[in-house]
Design a protein around this motif. Structure first.
Motif, PDB file in Angstrom:
ATOM      1  N   GLY A 164       0.827  -1.207   0.000  1.00  0.00           N
ATOM      2  CA  GLY A 164       0.000   0.000   0.000  1.00  0.00           C
ATOM      3  C   GLY A 164       0.861   1.256   0.000  1.00  0.00           C
ATOM      4  O   GLY A 164       0.551   2.226  -0.695  1.00  0.00           O
ATOM      5  N   THR A 165       1.939   1.241   0.747  1.00  0.00           N
ATOM      6  CA  THR A 165       2.875   2.367   0.761  1.00  0.00           C
ATOM      7  C   THR A 165       3.496   2.548  -0.620  1.00  0.00           C
ATOM      8  O   THR A 165       3.610   3.666  -1.126  1.00  0.00           O
ATOM      9  CB  THR A 165       3.980   2.136   1.815  1.00  0.00           C
ATOM     10  OG1 THR A 165       3.380   2.033   3.099  1.00  0.00           O
ATOM     11  CG2 THR A 165       5.008   3.245   1.807  1.00  0.00           C
ATOM     12  N   LEU A 166       3.878   1.440  -1.236  1.00  0.00           N
ATOM     13  CA  LEU A 166       4.465   1.497  -2.572  1.00  0.00           C
ATOM     14  C   LEU A 166       3.467   2.061  -3.583  1.00  0.00           C
ATOM     15  O   LEU A 166       3.815   2.888  -4.423  1.00  0.00           O
ATOM     16  CB  LEU A 166       4.925   0.100  -2.992  1.00  0.00           C
ATOM     17  CG  LEU A 166       5.839   0.024  -4.200  1.00  0.00           C
ATOM     18  CD1 LEU A 166       7.137   0.776  -3.968  1.00  0.00           C
ATOM     19  CD2 LEU A 166       6.144  -1.443  -4.510  1.00  0.00           C
ATOM     20  N   LEU A 167       2.206   1.662  -3.468  1.00  0.00           N
ATOM     21  CA  LEU A 167       1.172   2.177  -4.357  1.00  0.00           C
ATOM     22  C   LEU A 167       0.977   3.684  -4.149  1.00  0.00           C
ATOM     23  O   LEU A 167       0.841   4.433  -5.113  1.00  0.00           O
ATOM     24  CB  LEU A 167      -0.141   1.426  -4.143  1.00  0.00           C
ATOM     25  CG  LEU A 167      -1.319   1.907  -4.984  1.00  0.00           C
ATOM     26  CD1 LEU A 167      -1.000   1.816  -6.476  1.00  0.00           C
ATOM     27  CD2 LEU A 167      -2.562   1.096  -4.646  1.00  0.00           C
ATOM     28  N   LYS A 168       0.986   4.140  -2.908  1.00  0.00           N
ATOM     29  CA  LYS A 168       0.860   5.580  -2.637  1.00  0.00           C
ATOM     30  C   LYS A 168       2.030   6.351  -3.242  1.00  0.00           C
ATOM     31  O   LYS A 168       1.852   7.441  -3.782  1.00  0.00           O
ATOM     32  CB  LYS A 168       0.780   5.838  -1.135  1.00  0.00           C
ATOM     33  CG  LYS A 168      -0.576   5.568  -0.541  1.00  0.00           C
ATOM     34  CD  LYS A 168      -0.589   5.964   0.915  1.00  0.00           C
ATOM     35  CE  LYS A 168      -1.949   5.753   1.524  1.00  0.00           C
ATOM     36  NZ  LYS A 168      -2.003   6.143   2.938  1.00  0.00           N
ATOM     37  N   GLN A 169       3.227   5.783  -3.183  1.00  0.00           N
ATOM     38  CA  GLN A 169       4.386   6.429  -3.796  1.00  0.00           C
ATOM     39  C   GLN A 169       4.206   6.502  -5.313  1.00  0.00           C
ATOM     40  O   GLN A 169       4.559   7.509  -5.933  1.00  0.00           O
ATOM     41  CB  GLN A 169       5.670   5.680  -3.459  1.00  0.00           C
ATOM     42  CG  GLN A 169       6.101   5.859  -2.025  1.00  0.00           C
ATOM     43  CD  GLN A 169       7.346   5.054  -1.714  1.00  0.00           C
ATOM     44  OE1 GLN A 169       7.512   3.923  -2.162  1.00  0.00           O
ATOM     45  NE2 GLN A 169       8.230   5.643  -0.930  1.00  0.00           N
ATOM     46  N   ALA A 170       3.663   5.451  -5.910  1.00  0.00           N
ATOM     47  CA  ALA A 170       3.417   5.459  -7.359  1.00  0.00           C
ATOM     48  C   ALA A 170       2.400   6.529  -7.717  1.00  0.00           C
ATOM     49  O   ALA A 170       2.584   7.266  -8.694  1.00  0.00           O
ATOM     50  CB  ALA A 170       2.937   4.083  -7.819  1.00  0.00           C
ATOM     51  N   LEU A 171       1.335   6.625  -6.935  1.00  0.00           N
ATOM     52  CA  LEU A 171       0.317   7.641  -7.190  1.00  0.00           C
ATOM     53  C   LEU A 171       0.912   9.048  -7.087  1.00  0.00           C
ATOM     54  O   LEU A 171       0.635   9.906  -7.929  1.00  0.00           O
ATOM     55  CB  LEU A 171      -0.854   7.483  -6.219  1.00  0.00           C
ATOM     56  CG  LEU A 171      -1.755   6.272  -6.456  1.00  0.00           C
ATOM     57  CD1 LEU A 171      -2.671   6.024  -5.263  1.00  0.00           C
ATOM     58  CD2 LEU A 171      -2.550   6.445  -7.739  1.00  0.00           C
ATOM     59  N   ALA A 172       1.741   9.272  -6.092  1.00  0.00           N
ATOM     60  CA  ALA A 172       2.391  10.588  -5.944  1.00  0.00           C
ATOM     61  C   ALA A 172       3.304  10.860  -7.124  1.00  0.00           C
ATOM     62  O   ALA A 172       3.362  11.991  -7.631  1.00  0.00           O
ATOM     63  CB  ALA A 172       3.176  10.632  -4.639  1.00  0.00           C
TER      64      ALA A 172
END
Length: 179
Positions: A164-172
């Motif tokens: 989930g953290t990795l996905l948030k970084q991708a979204l950012a």
């Protein structure tokens, strides 16, 4: 990250892999499959649905190990095809600059990323796909979420071990940091 052992030459046996995992970091690639509009704006993010070794169902990203003597680009394409099917039509960027490097540790809490089996270093990419995606291997389904949905607590809670953290970084990285 899949725990399946391949039969391709140059791959480690299960015992050899376990020994290597106990002694050194293992290199992985991870991909966030996205759909983009004509202007290149990310309109949806594809998340795989899998059953883990513990029997829990979770959402995850395309991921897997880089084989000995395999280029990172080739590993990325191999795992995209393995997880999304042969006609996903991924567009791997010409420059293989990852949007982040995630370091998974067997000890929880060192980083947001955790893998109880090993210390793993993962190069993470955002990869637009334009074809028909049909999950294969150990993936049950592929679900497309809007950026807002992907950032929601409900989806994030379904992504264990730091995904989930990795996905948030991708979204950012693609301009959706405000969610």
């Amino acid at each position: 990250m899949s725990d399946m052992t391949e039969t391709t030459p140059g791959w480690l046996s299960t015992d050899e892999l376990n020994m290597a995992r106990a002694q050194m970091p293992i290199l992985y690639v991870e991909a966030v499959p996205v759909r983009v509009d004509d202007s290149g704006e990310v309109t949806s993010i594809g998340l795989l649905l899998r059953i883990g070794a513990d029997g829990n169902i979770s959402r995850t990203l395309v991921s897997g190990r880089v084989m000995h003597h395999e280029r990172v680009r080739d590993a990325l394409l191999r795992h995209l095809e393995k997880d999304l099917g042969p006609v996903a039509l991924p567009r791997v960027p010409p420059s293989l600059q990852p949007f982040t490097v995630a370091e998974y540790f067997p000890t929880a809490g060192i980083t947001p990323y955790h893998d109880p089996r090993q210390h793993a270093v993962s190069l993470a990419y955002i990869v637009p796909v334009s074809g028909d995606c049909r999950p294969r291997q150990d993936a049950l389904d592929l679900v497309w979420f809007s950026p807002q949905e992907a950032a929601s607590p409900a989806v994030q809670d379904e992504m264990p071990d730091g995904r989930g953290t990795l996905l948030k970084q991708a979204l950012a990285h693609v301009g959706h940091a405000s969610y």
